[in-house]
Design a protein around this motif. Sequence first.
Motif, PDB file in Angstrom:
ATOM      1  N   LYS A   1       0.392  -1.168  -0.237  1.00 48.72           N
ATOM      2  CA  LYS A   1       0.786   0.211   0.159  1.00 48.72           C
ATOM      3  C   LYS A   1       0.876   0.727  -0.052  1.00 48.72           C
ATOM      4  O   LYS A   1       0.863   2.105  -0.326  1.00 48.72           O
ATOM      5  CB  LYS A   1      -1.239   0.369   1.711  1.00 48.72           C
ATOM      6  N   SER A   2       2.137   1.068   0.782  1.00 49.63           N
ATOM      7  CA  SER A   2       2.769   2.306   1.292  1.00 49.63           C
ATOM      8  C   SER A   2       3.485   2.551  -0.193  1.00 49.63           C
ATOM      9  O   SER A   2       3.912   4.151  -0.492  1.00 49.63           O
ATOM     10  CB  SER A   2       3.552   2.214   2.420  1.00 49.63           C
TER      11      SER A   2
ATOM     12  N   GLU B   1       0.782   7.053  -6.184  1.00 47.40           N
ATOM     13  CA  GLU B   1       0.239   6.554  -7.996  1.00 47.40           C
ATOM     14  C   GLU B   1      -1.158   6.569  -7.509  1.00 47.40           C
ATOM     15  O   GLU B   1      -2.142   7.123  -8.851  1.00 47.40           O
ATOM     16  CB  GLU B   1       0.458   5.538  -8.576  1.00 47.40           C
ATOM     17  N   VAL B   2      -1.766   5.961  -6.685  1.00 42.34           N
ATOM     18  CA  VAL B   2      -3.819   5.635  -6.846  1.00 42.34           C
ATOM     19  C   VAL B   2      -4.257   7.547  -7.004  1.00 42.34           C
ATOM     20  O   VAL B   2      -4.613   7.219  -7.493  1.00 42.34           O
ATOM     21  CB  VAL B   2      -3.971   5.052  -5.931  1.00 42.34           C
TER      22      VAL B   2
ATOM     23  N   LEU C   1      -6.984  -4.649  -3.766  1.00 42.16           N
ATOM     24  CA  LEU C   1      -6.162  -3.671  -4.466  1.00 42.16           C
ATOM     25  C   LEU C   1      -7.020  -2.809  -5.952  1.00 42.16           C
ATOM     26  O   LEU C   1      -7.018  -1.508  -5.797  1.00 42.16           O
ATOM     27  CB  LEU C   1      -5.286  -3.994  -5.081  1.00 42.16           C
ATOM     28  N   ARG C   2      -7.509  -3.797  -6.633  1.00 42.65           N
ATOM     29  CA  ARG C   2      -8.098  -3.599  -7.978  1.00 42.65           C
ATOM     30  C   ARG C   2      -9.986  -3.148  -7.335  1.00 42.65           C
ATOM     31  O   ARG C   2     -10.375  -2.060  -7.853  1.00 42.65           O
ATOM     32  CB  ARG C   2      -8.663  -4.769  -8.331  1.00 42.65           C
ATOM     33  N   TYR C   3     -10.089  -3.505  -6.063  1.00 46.02           N
ATOM     34  CA  TYR C   3     -11.954  -3.067  -5.289  1.00 46.02           C
ATOM     35  C   TYR C   3     -11.622  -1.651  -5.165  1.00 46.02           C
ATOM     36  O   TYR C   3     -11.737  -0.596  -5.494  1.00 46.02           O
ATOM     37  CB  TYR C   3     -12.021  -3.736  -4.489  1.00 46.02           C
ATOM     38  N   GLY C   4     -10.483  -1.191  -4.724  1.00 44.62           N
ATOM     39  CA  GLY C   4      -9.652  -0.495  -3.897  1.00 44.62           C
ATOM     40  C   GLY C   4     -10.101   0.808  -5.369  1.00 44.62           C
ATOM     41  O   GLY C   4     -10.432   2.133  -5.212  1.00 44.62           O
TER      42      GLY C   4
END
Lengths: 317, 294
Positions: free
Chosen positions: A4-5, A10-11, B176-179
């Motif tokens: 996650k970190s 980028e997200v 991760l995709r769903y997020g």
Amino acid sequence: MALKSANSTEVTQAVVRMPTASARKRVRWEERIVRVFLFLCAALSVLTTSAIVFILFSQSLGFFRKASVVEFLTGTEWAPLFNPPAYGVLPLVTGTLLTSLIAMLVAGPMGLLVAVYLSEYASPRLRRVVKPVLEVLAGIPTVVYGYFALTFVTPLLQKFIPGLEGFNALSAGLVMGIMILPTVASLSEDALYAVPNSLRYGSLALGATRFQTTWGVVVPAAMSGISASFILGVARAVGETMIVAIAAGQQANFTFNPLRAVETMTTYIVRIAMGDVSYGSPEYYSLFAVGLLLFLITLALNLISEAVRRRYKGARA
Amino acid sequence: MSHFTEAGLARWHAREHRREAIFQVVGALVVFTAMLMLAVLLTKILLDGFARLGWDFFAQSSSRFADRAGVKVALVGSFYLMILTALIAVPIGVGAAIYLEEFAKRNWWTRLIEINITNLAGVPSIIYGLLGLQVFVRTLSMDRSLIAGACTLALLILPVIITAAREGLRTVPNSLRYGSLALGATQWQTVRYTVLPVAMPSILTGVILALSRAIGETAPLLVIGAYVYLTRLPEGLTSPFTTLPVQIYDWISRPQAAFHENAAAGIIVLLALLLTLNAAAIYLRNRYQKRLAI
């Protein structure tokens, strides 16, 4: 958590970009173009297969205008460059069969024993040593095996077998067996590994020894996976080129004598293609006729292997 | 049966113990033999070729005289060919993998592509040579050039890259995709900014292993007409080329022992190159596994 970190920034960027109407439009277009591009990438594999089949068939037609299919498949003399030419492919087929058979006599039993030993007997420490060695063996380019066959195995065998020719099917086949060994061993081991432990415990609880459990219960249970690995091994042997081109000689002898030089289908293709063939000549077309036969044989072997494996998967579920 | 008497049972036990012991020895011997083969092969090649390795060997190109021949042109050719092959095969292969894993619906067309890729992986490399000869060398008139070789090898390793990339994509958890999708990202944005970065190390590992297969290939290049005797470095995409395995094959097929020495030295260079690539792949894999484990 570390994931996650690594990606959170980028997200966020992707989200911030969204609002305005024109931006949304652009995103939709990008999405569509990318989808088409990705689809084309995947479709290329189908195109490749179609191209292989089309080319092999269409170019073979040029060959079969000169030679009849019957002569091709039943003739025992292969001399397309001679005058008068002979178009019987059987010498190339027997050459291929002979070297593949010798290879499988090495790779089959040895591969199975290695698989059984690693899966049922070996300590984790030994496995950690042996598996990388097998991977290395599998990764060595075949031209290297060819060198080994020609300059080491053949001279060594000649000390024990007086009539052995300098180029021969025997040493090429033996070395090809070493080359295929990792394929057979690792696929067979996967099959053995998939056998549930309950079968082993059941057998051992009935008082069977480990040897009896292994050969009476585990190996039969994994039989279809093991057979599939053998068939795949044969397919690799049939399609292998460099070892036989270097060590088996390049003479289309119609023989099953492993001490003599033979020419396989693959060797013929390499020999002719390297000799600057002119486009549209009978030799050029003959490449594709032999290639077509080779393609059909390996395709059949691969399909059989896949079918056998699938049946085994079904039985497990 | 005799098993039910005391003596019979004892005999049975003894026999089974013997069998067990014999198989232990046989199995160990076979495993040992396989490892011995590798040792003998490497020793033989080192003994034959080590003396020939020197600065000259890397600085010289093809020659009629064994002691003036070297791997310069072949090594550079292999290097260019590998880069070009990667430039063609990696985007297409990863693209196909993304399509199959992230976009494709489960229907007959997808199944057809999947079965097709499995079968392509089993096609002998020499058949790809025939494909390249007819399509790239003849029909598209690329001639016996670097680009024709790269296109041929790219098709050859495409199934390997697709399979490796799909496995890499599959390791990315769906959360991760769903997020990403829940935040309003499109499917492609999700793939590009979330899935690919996470899957990248394992995709790269697969790509490197596929390239190391391409670098050792000989047969398809011989069929499409890689040159076995070349003294000039390739200058562009349409230049004639030779590669390390092709050069090695040419040296092996000459009768003189001096050329065999060259071949062995060339093999040492080739194996060193492959070892470097594989070490890089293993390094990436280990680093990746550690990161996921934390």
